[in-house]
Design a protein around this motif. Structure first.
Motif, PDB file in Angstrom:
ATOM      1  N   ALA A  64       0.842  -1.207   0.000  1.00 36.94           N
ATOM      2  CA  ALA A  64       0.000   0.000   0.000  1.00 36.94           C
ATOM      3  C   ALA A  64       0.875   1.253   0.000  1.00 36.94           C
ATOM      4  O   ALA A  64       0.567   2.242  -0.669  1.00 36.94           O
ATOM      5  CB  ALA A  64      -0.939  -0.020   1.201  1.00 36.94           C
ATOM      6  N   GLU A  65       1.982   1.215   0.742  1.00 36.49           N
ATOM      7  CA  GLU A  65       2.879   2.376   0.751  1.00 36.49           C
ATOM      8  C   GLU A  65       3.598   2.503  -0.591  1.00 36.49           C
ATOM      9  O   GLU A  65       3.847   3.612  -1.078  1.00 36.49           O
ATOM     10  CB  GLU A  65       3.894   2.284   1.900  1.00 36.49           C
ATOM     11  CG  GLU A  65       3.280   2.230   3.294  1.00 36.49           C
ATOM     12  CD  GLU A  65       2.340   3.401   3.620  1.00 36.49           C
ATOM     13  OE1 GLU A  65       2.204   4.346   2.817  1.00 36.49           O
ATOM     14  OE2 GLU A  65       1.708   3.354   4.692  1.00 36.49           O
ATOM     15  N   GLY A 109      -0.490  -2.500  -6.268  1.00 37.12           N
ATOM     16  CA  GLY A 109       0.567  -2.734  -7.256  1.00 37.12           C
ATOM     17  C   GLY A 109       0.038  -3.317  -8.550  1.00 37.12           C
ATOM     18  O   GLY A 109       0.668  -3.176  -9.601  1.00 37.12           O
ATOM     19  N   LYS A 110      -1.102  -3.972  -8.505  1.00 40.45           N
ATOM     20  CA  LYS A 110      -1.716  -4.507  -9.728  1.00 40.45           C
ATOM     21  C   LYS A 110      -3.241  -4.564  -9.572  1.00 40.45           C
ATOM     22  O   LYS A 110      -3.899  -5.535  -9.936  1.00 40.45           O
ATOM     23  CB  LYS A 110      -1.148  -5.887 -10.096  1.00 40.45           C
ATOM     24  CG  LYS A 110      -1.072  -6.854  -8.933  1.00 40.45           C
ATOM     25  CD  LYS A 110      -0.590  -8.214  -9.430  1.00 40.45           C
ATOM     26  CE  LYS A 110      -0.625  -9.285  -8.362  1.00 40.45           C
ATOM     27  NZ  LYS A 110       0.270  -9.137  -7.227  1.00 40.45           N
ATOM     28  N   ALA A 111      -3.771  -3.490  -9.046  1.00 42.01           N
ATOM     29  CA  ALA A 111      -5.201  -3.462  -8.724  1.00 42.01           C
ATOM     30  C   ALA A 111      -6.056  -3.460  -9.997  1.00 42.01           C
ATOM     31  O   ALA A 111      -5.629  -2.990 -11.049  1.00 42.01           O
ATOM     32  CB  ALA A 111      -5.515  -2.231  -7.882  1.00 42.01           C
ATOM     33  N   LEU A 131     -11.740  17.166 -18.565  1.00 42.25           N
ATOM     34  CA  LEU A 131     -11.380  16.302 -17.441  1.00 42.25           C
ATOM     35  C   LEU A 131      -9.910  15.929 -17.583  1.00 42.25           C
ATOM     36  O   LEU A 131      -9.535  15.330 -18.584  1.00 42.25           O
ATOM     37  CB  LEU A 131     -12.197  15.011 -17.471  1.00 42.25           C
ATOM     38  CG  LEU A 131     -13.704  15.097 -17.650  1.00 42.25           C
ATOM     39  CD1 LEU A 131     -14.272  13.689 -17.876  1.00 42.25           C
ATOM     40  CD2 LEU A 131     -14.323  15.742 -16.414  1.00 42.25           C
ATOM     41  N   VAL A 132      -9.093  16.259 -16.622  1.00 41.21           N
ATOM     42  CA  VAL A 132      -7.678  15.878 -16.681  1.00 41.21           C
ATOM     43  C   VAL A 132      -7.439  14.836 -15.589  1.00 41.21           C
ATOM     44  O   VAL A 132      -7.375  15.168 -14.397  1.00 41.21           O
ATOM     45  CB  VAL A 132      -6.760  17.097 -16.495  1.00 41.21           C
ATOM     46  CG1 VAL A 132      -5.305  16.689 -16.693  1.00 41.21           C
ATOM     47  CG2 VAL A 132      -7.138  18.220 -17.469  1.00 41.21           C
ATOM     48  N   VAL A 133      -7.385  13.579 -15.993  1.00 45.25           N
ATOM     49  CA  VAL A 133      -7.438  12.469 -15.046  1.00 45.25           C
ATOM     50  C   VAL A 133      -6.069  11.801 -14.904  1.00 45.25           C
ATOM     51  O   VAL A 133      -5.412  11.484 -15.894  1.00 45.25           O
ATOM     52  CB  VAL A 133      -8.485  11.432 -15.529  1.00 45.25           C
ATOM     53  CG1 VAL A 133      -8.484  10.193 -14.643  1.00 45.25           C
ATOM     54  CG2 VAL A 133      -9.879  12.064 -15.579  1.00 45.25           C
ATOM     55  N   ALA A 134      -5.670  11.584 -13.663  1.00 41.75           N
ATOM     56  CA  ALA A 134      -4.408  10.897 -13.384  1.00 41.75           C
ATOM     57  C   ALA A 134      -4.537   9.426 -13.774  1.00 41.75           C
ATOM     58  O   ALA A 134      -5.422   8.726 -13.273  1.00 41.75           O
ATOM     59  CB  ALA A 134      -4.062  11.022 -11.905  1.00 41.75           C
ATOM     60  N   GLY A 135      -3.645   8.969 -14.641  1.00 40.50           N
ATOM     61  CA  GLY A 135      -3.651   7.560 -15.022  1.00 40.50           C
ATOM     62  C   GLY A 135      -3.073   6.703 -13.913  1.00 40.50           C
ATOM     63  O   GLY A 135      -2.529   7.207 -12.931  1.00 40.50           O
ATOM     64  N   PHE A 136      -3.227   5.369 -14.060  1.00 37.43           N
ATOM     65  CA  PHE A 136      -2.447   4.411 -13.262  1.00 37.43           C
ATOM     66  C   PHE A 136      -2.965   4.242 -11.841  1.00 37.43           C
ATOM     67  O   PHE A 136      -2.514   3.359 -11.143  1.00 37.43           O
ATOM     68  CB  PHE A 136      -0.992   4.908 -13.270  1.00 37.43           C
ATOM     69  CG  PHE A 136       0.066   4.058 -12.624  1.00 37.43           C
ATOM     70  CD1 PHE A 136       0.164   2.694 -12.881  1.00 37.43           C
ATOM     71  CD2 PHE A 136       1.017   4.644 -11.784  1.00 37.43           C
ATOM     72  CE1 PHE A 136       1.192   1.941 -12.315  1.00 37.43           C
ATOM     73  CE2 PHE A 136       2.035   3.903 -11.215  1.00 37.43           C
ATOM     74  CZ  PHE A 136       2.119   2.554 -11.478  1.00 37.43           C
ATOM     75  N   GLN A 137      -3.905   5.103 -11.385  1.00 37.42           N
ATOM     76  CA  GLN A 137      -4.261   5.042  -9.962  1.00 37.42           C
ATOM     77  C   GLN A 137      -5.755   4.932  -9.715  1.00 37.42           C
ATOM     78  O   GLN A 137      -6.576   5.316 -10.536  1.00 37.42           O
ATOM     79  CB  GLN A 137      -3.739   6.280  -9.243  1.00 37.42           C
ATOM     80  CG  GLN A 137      -4.192   7.599  -9.848  1.00 37.42           C
ATOM     81  CD  GLN A 137      -3.742   8.781  -8.987  1.00 37.42           C
ATOM     82  OE1 GLN A 137      -4.503   9.309  -8.192  1.00 37.42           O
ATOM     83  NE2 GLN A 137      -2.490   9.176  -9.137  1.00 37.42           N
ATOM     84  N   GLY A 138      -6.077   4.385  -8.563  1.00 43.79           N
ATOM     85  CA  GLY A 138      -7.464   4.290  -8.137  1.00 43.79           C
ATOM     86  C   GLY A 138      -7.509   4.318  -6.623  1.00 43.79           C
ATOM     87  O   GLY A 138      -6.531   4.684  -5.964  1.00 43.79           O
ATOM     88  N   LEU A 148      -2.418   0.385 -10.847  1.00 45.38           N
ATOM     89  CA  LEU A 148      -3.006  -0.635 -11.727  1.00 45.38           C
ATOM     90  C   LEU A 148      -1.977  -1.519 -12.425  1.00 45.38           C
ATOM     91  O   LEU A 148      -2.322  -2.223 -13.359  1.00 45.38           O
ATOM     92  CB  LEU A 148      -3.853   0.058 -12.806  1.00 45.38           C
ATOM     93  CG  LEU A 148      -4.866   1.093 -12.314  1.00 45.38           C
ATOM     94  CD1 LEU A 148      -5.578   1.739 -13.498  1.00 45.38           C
ATOM     95  CD2 LEU A 148      -5.877   0.435 -11.370  1.00 45.38           C
ATOM     96  N   GLY A 149      -0.729  -1.473 -11.990  1.00 44.66           N
ATOM     97  CA  GLY A 149       0.312  -2.243 -12.679  1.00 44.66           C
ATOM     98  C   GLY A 149       0.979  -1.355 -13.724  1.00 44.66           C
ATOM     99  O   GLY A 149       0.347  -0.418 -14.238  1.00 44.66           O
ATOM    100  N   ARG A 150       2.248  -1.648 -14.042  1.00 41.76           N
ATOM    101  CA  ARG A 150       3.000  -0.797 -14.947  1.00 41.76           C
ATOM    102  C   ARG A 150       2.285  -0.673 -16.292  1.00 41.76           C
ATOM    103  O   ARG A 150       1.720  -1.649 -16.798  1.00 41.76           O
ATOM    104  CB  ARG A 150       4.429  -1.335 -15.138  1.00 41.76           C
ATOM    105  CG  ARG A 150       5.244  -1.374 -13.856  1.00 41.76           C
ATOM    106  CD  ARG A 150       5.327  -0.028 -13.140  1.00 41.76           C
ATOM    107  NE  ARG A 150       5.792   1.064 -13.965  1.00 41.76           N
ATOM    108  CZ  ARG A 150       7.076   1.411 -14.117  1.00 41.76           C
ATOM    109  NH1 ARG A 150       8.004   0.726 -13.482  1.00 41.76           N
ATOM    110  NH2 ARG A 150       7.415   2.439 -14.878  1.00 41.76           N
ATOM    111  N   GLY A 151       2.316   0.503 -16.833  1.00 38.40           N
ATOM    112  CA  GLY A 151       1.607   0.756 -18.085  1.00 38.40           C
ATOM    113  C   GLY A 151       0.114   0.967 -17.890  1.00 38.40           C
ATOM    114  O   GLY A 151      -0.657   1.033 -18.847  1.00 38.40           O
ATOM    115  N   GLY A 152      -0.314   1.096 -16.621  1.00 40.65           N
ATOM    116  CA  GLY A 152      -1.742   1.088 -16.294  1.00 40.65           C
ATOM    117  C   GLY A 152      -2.547   2.297 -16.742  1.00 40.65           C
ATOM    118  O   GLY A 152      -3.782   2.265 -16.713  1.00 40.65           O
ATOM    119  N   SER A 153      -1.879   3.360 -17.185  1.00 41.16           N
ATOM    120  CA  SER A 153      -2.648   4.530 -17.641  1.00 41.16           C
ATOM    121  C   SER A 153      -3.487   4.200 -18.876  1.00 41.16           C
ATOM    122  O   SER A 153      -4.529   4.829 -19.095  1.00 41.16           O
ATOM    123  CB  SER A 153      -1.713   5.686 -17.984  1.00 41.16           C
ATOM    124  OG  SER A 153      -1.004   6.077 -16.853  1.00 41.16           O
TER     125      SER A 153
END
Ligand code: ADP
Ligand code: ASP
Ligand code: MG
Length: 406
Positions: A64-65, A109-111, A131-138, A148-153
């Motif tokens: 999580a960290e 790490g791979k959600a 809408l300017v949305v940050a990729g890769f995260q939730g 969301l795992g590497r390349g997740g955007s």
């Protein structure tokens, strides 16, 4: 008027001037009367640096960290892009995963994305905002940041496009489309005008990192029209679409490689029922995926060598787990090897054509490349070879299947 979701990868937002270039592109779309959502990655290299920092602090970090740290690169780029848009007089605001929220499971790490809430996004679009949305995260079930795992955007972009029912999802990157193989390795690689979801899914899962595998699966399931385009040149890209939209089908449409593989050989494992289960069971219990497998009868007929591959990142853990079980498994020696690459040829035409695997084996043999493990799926054949042969194998296979550009 259309509703369009765009995604810009790390190189495309690699410095401040490039971010301004992205803002220019969005300005044109807004001026044409379109509603725009844009997903951005962290600046090129930033996520890698963040990952290294977590490893330097603690090799086996709290997942999580880890996510709290590595998700931060995208916070910078969404803020900068929203500023650049406002500077042009275009209403815009940045959205972090938890602010939307984009709900995921708790596999840090791979959600996996479970749901994208649309209320806030629709209200912003109604107000005429980009809408300017940050990729890769939730956001996980407990409210913590997930990635969301590497390349997740790529997956963030497709999920956003599906959630707001966009007319299309355009993935802008540092190549101008999907090629028959990685154009950075094989100069004769050819751009595909169209590729089916199914082939793109297989290509991505076999190593072509131009799109994250999950993004393609999601686009296929949700019917999102997906294009891959260049951030730097205004040329037609590649459309990922259904099989019915493709006129002429090649037998082999692509050659891929993945260096994220590692090989483990267990020498002289007892040749009796249940052994495979007792080797692979503990690995599965630790969420380690085993990919290719081969088992050889050894000379004495009592024991066998078992060779298989795991992800490079899982190798040390896998070896540790198997060493801990050495007495129960009763093998003689465990031999790990990181110096391998998985090379695959794929195409939906394989379903109806014989001899494709044979061409692969013959071509590699002619180049003196030893095949260590083989695996197949309905539309792909993969081999494991020594890593030093990556380029040679890719070029030779690309040529053998007639894929070279004229
Ligand atoms: P981004 O940062 O924009 O997400 P990536 O580095 O994740 O970009 O993906 C683009 C890269 O994918 C290209 O630079 C290219 O080297 C690589 N690649 C691998 N296989 C292919 C392929 N078949 N077609 C196009 N690019 C490919
Ligand atoms: N920044 C993240 C990564 O480097 C996500 C992405 O670029 O798609 O993996
Ligand atoms: Mg990418």
């Amino acid at each position: 008027m259309a509703r369009i979701v765009l995604k810009f990868g790390g190189t495309s937002v690699g410095d401040v001037d490039r971010i301004k270039g992205v803002a220019d592109r969005i300005e044109r779309l807004v001026n044409e009367g379109n509603q725009v959502g844009v997903v951005v990655s962290a600046m090129a290299g930033v996520t890698n640096d963040l990952v290294k920092k977590t490893e330097a602090v603690a090799p086996l970090q709290d997942a999580a960290e880890y996510d709290t740290v590595v998700a931060s690169g995208e916070q910078v780029t969404v803020g900068l892009l929203a500023m650049a848009l406002e500077d042009r007089g275009i209403p815009a605001r940045s959205w972090l995963g938890w602010q939307i929220p984009i709900h995921t499971d708790d596999a840090h790490g791979k959600a996996r994305i479970q749901d994208v809430a649309t209320e806030n996004l629709e209200a912003a679009l109604d107000r005429g905002e980009v809408l300017v949305v940050a990729g890769f995260q939730g956001m996980g079930p407990d409210g913590r940041i997930t990635t969301l795992g590497r390349g997740g955007s790529d997956t963030s972009a497709v999920a956003l496009a599906a959630a707001v029912q966009a007319d299309r999802c355009d993935i802008y990157t540092d190549v101008d489309g999907v090629y028959t193989t990685d154009p950075r390795i094989v100069s004769g690689a050819r751009k595909l005008e169209r590729v089916t979801y199914e082939e793109m899914l297989e290509m991505a899962s076999l190593g072509a990192k131009v799109l994250q595998t999950r993004s393609v699966g999601l686009a296929m399931n949700e019917g999102v029209r997906l294009q891959v385009l260049s951030s730097f040149e205004d040329v037609p890209g590649t459309l990922v679409c259904g099989e019915d939209e493709i006129v002429e089908q090649q037998q082999v449409s692509g050659v891929t490689y993945s260096r994220d593989e590692a090989k483990i050989t267990l020498q002289k494992v007892a040749d009796r029922p249940g052994v495979a289960a007792s080797v692979f069971g503990p690995l599965a219990d630790h969420h380690i995926n085993v990919d290719m497998i081969v088992q050889n009868i050894s000379e004495d007929g009592q024991s066998t060598d078992l060779t298989f591959t795991v992800g490079d990142a899982d190798l040390d853990r896998a070896v540790q787990i198997l060493q801990d079980q050495k007495n129960a498994l009763g093998y003689a020696e465990i031999v790990p090897d990181r110096n391998v690459v998985k090379v695959s040829v794929l195409g939906v035409g394989m379903r109806s054509h014989a001899g494709i695997a044979q061409t692969m084996f013959r071509t590699l043999a002619e180049k003196g490349i030893n095949v260590q493990v083989i695996s197949t799926s309905e539309i792909a054949v993969s081999v494991l070879v020594g890593e030093d042969y990556t380029e040679l194998a890719l070029r030779a296979l690309h040529h053998a299947y007639g894929l070279d550009s004229a």
